[in-house]
Scaffold this active site. Structure first.
Site, PDB file in Angstrom:
ATOM      1  N   HIS A 121     -70.283  80.976  41.334  1.00  0.00           N
ATOM      2  CA  HIS A 121     -71.286  81.926  40.966  1.00  0.00           C
ATOM      3  C   HIS A 121     -72.126  82.160  39.695  1.00  0.00           C
ATOM      4  CE1 HIS A 121     -68.449  84.502  43.504  1.00  0.00           C
ATOM      5  NE2 HIS A 121     -69.377  84.142  44.646  1.00  0.00           N
ATOM      6  N   CYS A 129     -84.384  82.287  34.140  1.00  0.00           N
ATOM      7  CA  CYS A 129     -86.418  82.991  34.086  1.00  0.00           C
ATOM      8  C   CYS A 129     -85.716  83.501  35.658  1.00  0.00           C
ATOM      9  CB  CYS A 129     -87.311  81.840  34.386  1.00  0.00           C
ATOM     10  SG  CYS A 129     -89.143  82.604  34.852  1.00  0.00           S
TER      11      CYS A 129
HETATM   12  C1  BJW Z   1     -54.680  89.291  39.040  1.00  0.00           C
HETATM   13  C2  BJW Z   1     -54.355  89.629  37.726  1.00  0.00           C
HETATM   14  C3  BJW Z   1     -53.194  88.298  36.758  1.00  0.00           C
HETATM   15  C4  BJW Z   1     -55.237  91.013  38.466  1.00  0.00           C
HETATM   16  N1  BJW Z   1     -52.752  88.053  37.428  1.00  0.00           N
HETATM   17  N2  BJW Z   1     -54.177  88.365  39.793  1.00  0.00           N
HETATM   18  C5  BJW Z   1     -69.414  87.685  55.524  1.00  0.00           C
HETATM   19  C6  BJW Z   1     -69.184  89.381  54.923  1.00  0.00           C
HETATM   20  C7  BJW Z   1     -69.083  89.527  54.867  1.00  0.00           C
HETATM   21  C8  BJW Z   1     -70.233  90.414  54.051  1.00  0.00           C
HETATM   22  C9  BJW Z   1     -70.885  88.411  53.180  1.00  0.00           C
HETATM   23  C10 BJW Z   1     -70.426  87.408  54.426  1.00  0.00           C
HETATM   24  N3  BJW Z   1     -71.139  86.596  53.210  1.00  0.00           N
HETATM   25  C11 BJW Z   1     -71.423  86.995  52.217  1.00  0.00           C
HETATM   26  C12 BJW Z   1     -71.989  88.568  52.738  1.00  0.00           C
HETATM   27  C13 BJW Z   1     -72.742  89.173  51.689  1.00  0.00           C
HETATM   28  C14 BJW Z   1     -72.484  89.291  49.949  1.00  0.00           C
HETATM   29  C15 BJW Z   1     -70.538  89.560  49.716  1.00  0.00           C
HETATM   30  O1  BJW Z   1     -69.240  88.910  49.862  1.00  0.00           O
HETATM   31  N4  BJW Z   1     -70.447  91.533  50.296  1.00  0.00           N
HETATM   32  C16 BJW Z   1     -68.716  92.352  49.978  1.00  0.00           C
HETATM   33  C17 BJW Z   1     -69.266  92.106  49.014  1.00  0.00           C
HETATM   34  C18 BJW Z   1     -68.642  92.136  51.371  1.00  0.00           C
HETATM   35  N5  BJW Z   1     -72.056  87.725  49.466  1.00  0.00           N
HETATM   36  C19 BJW Z   1     -73.129  87.091  48.584  1.00  0.00           C
HETATM   37  O2  BJW Z   1     -73.989  88.106  48.459  1.00  0.00           O
HETATM   38  C20 BJW Z   1     -73.360  86.350  48.003  1.00  0.00           C
HETATM   39  N6  BJW Z   1     -74.031  85.583  48.515  1.00  0.00           N
HETATM   40  C21 BJW Z   1     -74.716  85.023  50.183  1.00  0.00           C
HETATM   41  O3  BJW Z   1     -73.400  85.399  51.109  1.00  0.00           O
HETATM   42  O4  BJW Z   1     -75.733  84.774  50.196  1.00  0.00           O
HETATM   43  C22 BJW Z   1     -75.950  84.019  51.484  1.00  0.00           C
HETATM   44  C23 BJW Z   1     -76.918  85.047  51.991  1.00  0.00           C
HETATM   45  C24 BJW Z   1     -77.471  85.587  51.613  1.00  0.00           C
HETATM   46  C25 BJW Z   1     -78.379  86.839  51.783  1.00  0.00           C
HETATM   47  C26 BJW Z   1     -78.065  87.542  53.533  1.00  0.00           C
HETATM   48  C27 BJW Z   1     -76.977  86.169  53.486  1.00  0.00           C
HETATM   49  C28 BJW Z   1     -76.558  85.765  53.352  1.00  0.00           C
HETATM   50  C29 BJW Z   1     -73.329  86.423  46.601  1.00  0.00           C
HETATM   51  C30 BJW Z   1     -71.975  86.666  45.834  1.00  0.00           C
HETATM   52  C31 BJW Z   1     -71.814  86.906  44.719  1.00  0.00           C
HETATM   53  C32 BJW Z   1     -71.078  87.661  43.832  1.00  0.00           C
HETATM   54  N7  BJW Z   1     -71.369  88.456  42.372  1.00  0.00           N
HETATM   55  C33 BJW Z   1     -70.767  88.620  41.045  1.00  0.00           C
HETATM   56  C34 BJW Z   1     -70.196  88.841  40.389  1.00  0.00           C
HETATM   57  C35 BJW Z   1     -71.065  86.599  39.323  1.00  0.00           C
HETATM   58  C36 BJW Z   1     -71.952  87.611  38.594  1.00  0.00           C
HETATM   59  C37 BJW Z   1     -71.312  88.297  37.144  1.00  0.00           C
HETATM   60  O5  BJW Z   1     -70.081  88.301  36.870  1.00  0.00           O
HETATM   61  O6  BJW Z   1     -71.512  89.227  36.454  1.00  0.00           O
HETATM   62  O7  BJW Z   1     -69.170  87.712  41.577  1.00  0.00           O
HETATM   63  S1  BJW Z   1     -69.649  90.098  42.716  1.00  0.00           S
HETATM   64  C38 BJW Z   1     -68.265  89.550  42.001  1.00  0.00           C
HETATM   65  O8  BJW Z   1     -67.281  89.945  42.766  1.00  0.00           O
HETATM   66  C39 BJW Z   1     -68.070  88.072  40.781  1.00  0.00           C
HETATM   67  C40 BJW Z   1     -67.071  87.289  41.335  1.00  0.00           C
HETATM   68  O9  BJW Z   1     -66.916  86.228  41.520  1.00  0.00           O
HETATM   69  C41 BJW Z   1     -66.362  88.299  42.946  1.00  0.00           C
HETATM   70  C42 BJW Z   1     -64.782  88.348  43.180  1.00  0.00           C
HETATM   71  O10 BJW Z   1     -65.042  89.050  42.333  1.00  0.00           O
HETATM   72  P1  BJW Z   1     -63.261  88.650  42.090  1.00  0.00           P
HETATM   73  O11 BJW Z   1     -63.193  87.246  41.145  1.00  0.00           O
HETATM   74  O12 BJW Z   1     -61.980  88.186  43.767  1.00  0.00           O
HETATM   75  O13 BJW Z   1     -62.518  89.716  41.771  1.00  0.00           O
HETATM   76  P2  BJW Z   1     -62.407  91.327  41.931  1.00  0.00           P
HETATM   77  O14 BJW Z   1     -62.034  92.046  40.555  1.00  0.00           O
HETATM   78  O15 BJW Z   1     -62.566  91.675  42.913  1.00  0.00           O
HETATM   79  O16 BJW Z   1     -60.062  91.473  42.070  1.00  0.00           O
HETATM   80  C43 BJW Z   1     -59.727  90.980  41.079  1.00  0.00           C
HETATM   81  C44 BJW Z   1     -58.052  90.284  41.275  1.00  0.00           C
HETATM   82  O17 BJW Z   1     -57.250  89.905  40.587  1.00  0.00           O
HETATM   83  C45 BJW Z   1     -57.799  91.753  42.001  1.00  0.00           C
HETATM   84  O18 BJW Z   1     -56.656  90.794  43.198  1.00  0.00           O
HETATM   85  C46 BJW Z   1     -56.456  91.074  40.990  1.00  0.00           C
HETATM   86  O19 BJW Z   1     -55.396  92.226  41.664  1.00  0.00           O
HETATM   87  C47 BJW Z   1     -55.982  90.463  40.750  1.00  0.00           C
HETATM   88  N8  BJW Z   1     -55.330  90.278  39.823  1.00  0.00           N
HETATM   89  N9  BJW Z   1     -55.194  90.530  37.305  1.00  0.00           N
HETATM   90  C48 BJW Z   1     -53.410  86.342  39.177  1.00  0.00           C
HETATM   91  N10 BJW Z   1     -53.099  88.713  35.500  1.00  0.00           N
END
Ligand code: BJW
Length: 248
Positions: A121, A129
């Site tokens: 990501h 840009c």
């Molecule tokens: C602990 C802890 C401790 C707490 N120890 N653990 C298939 C199905 C459905 C939807 C889609 C699909 N394929 C694609 C999609 C669409 C979409 C998507 O996934 N949507 C879902 C919400 C449903 N995906 C996209 O759009 C992606 N692009 C894509 O697929 O392109 C192809 C395409 C394009 C156009 C049309 C169609 C297809 C892009 C995804 C980009 C995500 N970006 C972000 C922001 C990044 C920039 C930034 O930092 O601002 O990435 S969103 C955010 O979520 C960030 C993270 O990397 C990502 C994941 O979050 P993460 O890391 O899991 O964090 P949390 O907060 O959710 O969870 C934290 C966890 O830690 C929890 O479980 C806690 O319990 C745990 N925890 N303390 C260990 N001490």
């Protein structure tokens, strides 16, 4: 189901020359003081990441999105790697085939010493840009105003927003190492953002032993072969201690 079972699987992979893949999410940086996206303490001004981390949000309200990133950059600049990041970096030196895949943009894995990693990501440390000029500009200092590119367009953080493609090479590499892994660890991710969330299941369907490290259940929990419930800053150092102990 215990940490010993995870240690045994990792030792077996090491003995047999198998490969280990680790996917990390925001949870691994929680103990460094960096808020996660979802769950307790994971929100910013009650906004959800799905509302801010998009090109549409940036077009509609660039200042709001920029302020969110500046807020996060401020936290990240002051943060350092925690024992979970350090354990992953140490683990890398134990295996001949070890790959780290991170969704995180904070670069704390590199700062902990990890070398073999891909960023799915992007990185928050740079801007690019909005209209696609190729240069990456380091965001060293806080910038209250959104800087402009030499082409006149606004700059944006060099991260991957919803609806945007992930870096092709990084994603391909992540898919290959997931398919080849004998042990796959999913650490600190809610497992709801795709395509990253598909990697643990890709690994499992290709024969990997799937271990989840998370204090809370996720959609991946029921598919995991082993769930190590707890903070990664505690669990991963214990794993490392078990791996490096002299007992067989
Ligand atoms: C602990 C802890 C401790 C707490 N120890 N653990 C298939 C199905 C459905 C939807 C889609 C699909 N394929 C694609 C999609 C669409 C979409 C998507 O996934 N949507 C879902 C919400 C449903 N995906 C996209 O759009 C992606 N692009 C894509 O697929 O392109 C192809 C395409 C394009 C156009 C049309 C169609 C297809 C892009 C995804 C980009 C995500 N970006 C972000 C922001 C990044 C920039 C930034 O930092 O601002 O990435 S969103 C955010 O979520 C960030 C993270 O990397 C990502 C994941 O979050 P993460 O890391 O899991 O964090 P949390 O907060 O959710 O969870 C934290 C966890 O830690 C929890 O479980 C806690 O319990 C745990 N925890 N303390 C260990 N001490």
């Amino acid at each position: 189901m215990s940490i010993e079972q995870a240690i045994d699987r990792l030792k077996e992979a090491k003995l047999k020359g198998g490969s280990v893949a680790v996917l990390t999410g925001a949870g691994i940086s929680a103990e460094s003081g960096i808020p996660t996206f979802r769950g307790a303490g994971g929100l910013w001004k009650t906004c959800r990441p799905e509302e801010l981390a998009t090109a549409e949000a940036f077009e509609a309200q660039p200042e709001v999105v920029w302020e969110w990133y500046e807020w996060r950059r401020g936290i990240i600049r002051k943060a350092g790697p925690n024992p979970g990041h350090l354990a992953i970096a140490q683990m890398e030196s134990l295996f001949s085939n070890f790959f780290l895949i991170t969704q995180n943009v904070d670069n704390l894995h590199e700062r902990a010493g990890s070398r073999t990693l891909v960023h799915l990501h992007g990185t928050i440390s740079h801007n690019r840009c909005y209209h696609g000029c190729p240069a990456l500009i380091e965001a060293k200092e806080p910038q209250a105003m959104i800087p402009k590119c030499s082409c006149g367009a606004l700059m944006r953080p060099a991260v991957v927003w919803f609806g945007e493609m992930l870096p092709e090479e990084a994603l391909e590499h992540a898919a290959i190492v997931s398919q080849e892994a004998s042990v796959f660890l999913s650490v600190g991710t809610s497992g709801i953002v795709h395509p990253a969330a598909s990697l643990p299941l890709l690994a499992k369907s290709n024969g990997a032993f799937l271990i989840e490290v998370n204090p809370d259940p996720t959609p991946l929990t029921s598919s995991s072969d082993l769930v190590l419930q707890g903070p990664s800053g505690v669990i991963l150092p214990s794993l490392m201690a078990g791996l490096t102990s002299r007992t067989p």
